[in-house]
Structure formats: C-alpha cells, structure tokens
Design an enzyme around this catalytic site. Structure first.
Site, mmCIF file in Angstrom:
data_model
loop_
_atom_site.group_PDB
_atom_site.id
_atom_site.type_symbol
_atom_site.label_atom_id
_atom_site.label_comp_id
_atom_site.label_asym_id
_atom_site.label_seq_id
_atom_site.Cartn_x
_atom_site.Cartn_y
_atom_site.Cartn_z
ATOM 1 N N GLU A 38 51.834 11.722 8.994
ATOM 2 C CA GLU A 38 50.508 11.167 9.196
ATOM 3 C C GLU A 38 49.492 12.268 9.527
ATOM 4 O O GLU A 38 48.394 12.310 8.961
ATOM 5 C CB GLU A 38 50.520 10.139 10.338
ATOM 6 C CG GLU A 38 51.530 9.026 10.143
ATOM 7 C CD GLU A 38 52.851 9.300 10.830
ATOM 8 O OE1 GLU A 38 53.401 8.381 11.443
ATOM 9 O OE2 GLU A 38 53.334 10.456 10.738
ATOM 10 N N CYS B 156 51.375 10.547 16.953
ATOM 11 C CA CYS B 156 50.612 10.303 15.727
ATOM 12 C C CYS B 156 49.608 9.173 15.899
ATOM 13 O O CYS B 156 48.572 9.150 15.228
ATOM 14 C CB CYS B 156 51.563 9.988 14.575
ATOM 15 S SG CYS B 156 52.481 11.430 13.987
ATOM 16 N N SER C 67 92.787 24.473 -5.734
ATOM 17 C CA SER C 67 91.842 23.395 -6.034
ATOM 18 C C SER C 67 90.578 23.864 -6.754
ATOM 19 O O SER C 67 89.707 23.057 -7.051
ATOM 20 C CB SER C 67 91.420 22.708 -4.731
ATOM 21 O OG SER C 67 90.792 23.628 -3.857
ATOM 22 N N THR D 82 91.394 23.096 5.514
ATOM 23 C CA THR D 82 90.522 23.558 4.433
ATOM 24 C C THR D 82 90.058 24.985 4.688
ATOM 25 O O THR D 82 89.987 25.810 3.775
ATOM 26 C CB THR D 82 89.317 22.619 4.284
ATOM 27 O OG1 THR D 82 89.782 21.312 3.938
ATOM 28 C CG2 THR D 82 88.358 23.116 3.221
ATOM 29 N N LEU E 153 80.678 27.084 2.957
ATOM 30 C CA LEU E 153 80.041 25.838 3.389
ATOM 31 C C LEU E 153 78.520 25.947 3.447
ATOM 32 O O LEU E 153 77.882 25.489 4.395
ATOM 33 C CB LEU E 153 80.596 25.385 4.750
ATOM 34 C CG LEU E 153 82.104 25.090 4.799
ATOM 35 C CD1 LEU E 153 82.509 24.654 6.194
ATOM 36 C CD2 LEU E 153 82.488 24.032 3.772
ATOM 37 N N GLY F 144 89.799 18.304 4.776
ATOM 38 C CA GLY F 144 90.793 17.876 3.813
ATOM 39 C C GLY F 144 91.225 16.423 3.974
ATOM 40 O O GLY F 144 90.609 15.640 4.694
ATOM 41 N N SER F 145 92.339 16.131 3.330
ATOM 42 C CA SER F 145 92.780 14.753 3.229
ATOM 43 C C SER F 145 93.161 14.168 4.587
ATOM 44 O O SER F 145 92.963 12.974 4.827
ATOM 45 C CB SER F 145 93.960 14.657 2.263
ATOM 46 O OG SER F 145 95.067 15.401 2.721
ATOM 47 N N LEU G 43 91.776 14.907 7.598
ATOM 48 C CA LEU G 43 90.526 14.584 8.284
ATOM 49 C C LEU G 43 89.879 13.356 7.667
ATOM 50 O O LEU G 43 89.466 12.429 8.381
ATOM 51 C CB LEU G 43 89.570 15.776 8.217
ATOM 52 C CG LEU G 43 88.150 15.545 8.741
ATOM 53 C CD1 LEU G 43 88.168 15.152 10.203
ATOM 54 C CD2 LEU G 43 87.285 16.793 8.516
ATOM 55 N N SER H 156 91.798 10.210 8.542
ATOM 56 C CA SER H 156 91.600 9.809 9.934
ATOM 57 C C SER H 156 90.259 9.110 10.115
ATOM 58 O O SER H 156 90.143 8.128 10.868
ATOM 59 C CB SER H 156 91.682 11.035 10.848
ATOM 60 O OG SER H 156 92.977 11.611 10.800
#
Length: 357
Positions: free
Chosen positions: A49, A81, A165, A193, A201, A289-290, A292, A295
C-alpha cells in the site's frame, strides 16, 4: 474485479521476497484508471500500500485502493499502512482478505472505517488466500506450510540400488525445481541426503550475487553434518536441527544449531516446525530423503506435494522410493491429493496437489 485481479498479479512479485511479511499487491485507481501499483518488498522496505501511494503522490487523494490483504494497523519495521492510507486521502479501500495475523485481524478495517474510509472486503478472496497460503497457515496454526517435492522414475524410485540419483529428471524439470526453491522460505532435507549427495540447496535460477536464497534446514539428530559441506560455502543461512543431547559441532559461523526435543531417538518434527514458525518461517520445501518425508506423512504434517515423474524405469527391490516411514496399514489411512494438476515439463510430468488425510 479487474483491479483486484491486477493487484493479485502484482502480489506475485513479492512471493519469496517479502518474508516475514506476506506477499501483498496493491493498485490505486482514479477516474477508472490505474495510477500506481506496489508490492511488499524485502523486510524493512515499504508494504504494498505504501509503495503504491508513494508512487502516486498527490494523485492518491480521492482515489480507491485495491489490496490483496487487509492493511496492517501495527508498528513493525515500518509504520502502519492504515495511517498512510488515511493521510493520503484515499476514499475507498477494497481488501480481498481479512489478515489472520492476531496483531491485525480486522483492526485495520475498523480503523479505516472509523476514519471515514469506505471499506469493501472479500473480492477474489479465494485467489488471494491461495497466493498467501503460507501466511494464512502460519497465522492460524503457528506452523509453516509444508510442501514435499520429489523426483521419481515411473516405477516410483528416487535412486538406483547403489544410491545414485543424479539425474532422474531432465534439465527443464530441474529448472522448475530451482524456481520452487526461490519462492520458498526454506528448503529441508535429512542428514542421509546430506551425506549421500553433499547438496548446495540453493536456488540456482537466479545467479545474481544479491539473489535471495531460502534458509537451508538439515534434520540431523546426532550432529553428523560434515564441517566441509558444500552448502556452507553458499550464500544464505543454514539451520541444523539436532537433539538437545547431541554433541556440539564446529560448524561455520553462518550455521545455526536448533536444539529440538527427542521423539524415539530422533528430532521431533512437530517441535521443529513449531520452532520454524516462531522464527518465522512460513513455508518449507522438503526435498528428502524418504525417511524424513515418510515421517512427515506419518505425522500428517504435509500440506502439499510436487512430484516430478520421469519416463524411466529403475527397478530393484532395494532401490529407495520417495516416501518411507510407517505408511498406511489399510486403504482408509492413505493420503490422497485434492486440487490436483498435471503439467508436462520437458519429457517429465509434474503432479501437484493438496494433501488430504
């Protein structure tokens, strides 16, 4: 409708930039013409704004403001604002959503009306809520929006039996994945990972030196993240979540250690997300990974899925799949997706949707 649609289009420019503020867009209209536009920038910069009003100058007097979220009424890094709107002489405000932030939550609308400003609420609210989904969830629950992203072969594998991978999907799909990182507050992976791939990352779709990078979050119960990890040499912040009892590690100065309570010998993921919400981190992109990912699904903590599927077959009884954990015991326990979309990304498919438990 036309002007609020434009405000929503403008708000997209704030996604991935404005945190901890929500990505808001605003347009000022006078004599049926847009005279100025604005979106919420990086922390400390003007809100949407105020940005639009500043650009309009004296023309703002007597105009109408279309904004995707209720104007704020509290002091933060910037002034409220609502006071800027009143001082500018704006006669009418169209706000798409009431801000669920308890510091606002209708008070901005009330102040404007008490000051003689006409306020209209609710125009294109569903689309506005979609744009600000992480903010809405964080304000209502204290937890960030969690999106799980993975890339699998046609038979559901994320790596070969040897653990390799790179790369299952093509270059275009990887480019889209980097764009997803760039609009998320954070990227999360597990220690497996990190040890297997030594990932950076980062969002590499923007190579400028001042490009914003998502916070890197490593779930590492026992402080096993190597001190020479590739991510430590990248711009941005890294948070490593360990158990409260884990040994101290000699990580670089740009690494913060979150001490999290234990859940059966591992980091309690609910406690971790609560910590992230307090920072605040409003969105988390989980890339594996798988264990994590599994879960998070087992605990019903996943809000969205973005699954890249490549037209390849990996095979192998021991090849890992995207989602581990306990999983569903009966069909009534499976997680389904709603609002599903399917898109071709080069030779690959991208399937996205909201998780229903």
């Amino acid at each position: 409708m036309l002007y609020m649609q434009r405000a929503l289009e403008v708000s997209v420019q704030a996604i991935g930039l404005s945190n901890p503020n929500p990505p808001v867009g605003a347009v000022l209209v006078r004599d049926d013409e847009i005279i100025a536009e604005g979106f919420t920038g990086a922390p400390g910069s003007p809100h949407a704004e105020a940005s639009a009003i500043s650009k309009a100058g004296g023309l703002a007097n007597g105009s109408s403001l279309y904004v995707t979220l209720e104007p704020c009424s509290h002091f933060g890094r910037t002034a409220p604002c609502v006071q800027t709107i009143i001082s500018a002489g704006i006669k009418r405000v169209h706000a798409s959503l009431v801000d669920p932030d308890p510091r606002v939550n209708g008070s901005g609308i009330e102040i404007l009306r008490e000051s003689g400003v006409e306020v209209v609420v609710g125009e294109m609210s569903e689309k506005a809520q979609k744009t600000m989904e992480p903010h809405v969830k964080l304000m209502k629950t204290g937890l960030p929006l969690v999106t799980v992203k993975f890339a699998t072969s046609l038979d559901g594998k994320i790596a070969t039996v040897s653990g390799k991978s790179q790369w299952i999907t093509g270059e275009k799909a990887r480019g889209v994945a980097h764009s997803m990182r760039s609009v998320s507050d954070s990227v999360m992976v597990g220690i497996g990972t990190v040890l297997a791939d030594n990932p950076r990352l980062t969002a590499r779709n923007n190579q400028s030196l001042d490009a914003r990078q998502p916070i890197r979050i490593i779930v590492d119960s026992n402080s096993r993240t190597p001190t020479d990890s590739a991510m430590f040499s990248e711009a941005g912040q890294t948070l490593i979540a360990t158990l409260k009892t884990a040994e101290e590690a000699d990580w670089p100065i740009n690494v913060s250690n979150l001490r999290i309570r234990e859940d059966v010998g591992r980091v309690d993921l609910i406690d971790l997300l609560e910590h992230l919400g307090e920072i605040p981190v409003s969105s988390v992109l989980v890339e594996g990974g798988s264990r994590l990912v599994g879960s998070l699904f087992d605990l019903h903590l996943v809000d969205k899925v973005a699954a890249f599927i490549a037209p390849v077959i990996i095979g192998g009884d021991e090849s890992p799949s995207a989602v581990g954990g306990k999983g569903a015991f009966i069909m009534e326990e499976i997680s389904r997706l709603s609002n599903v979309s399917v898109e071709n990304i080069g030779e690959d498919l991208l399937i996205t949707g909201d998780v229903k438990y």
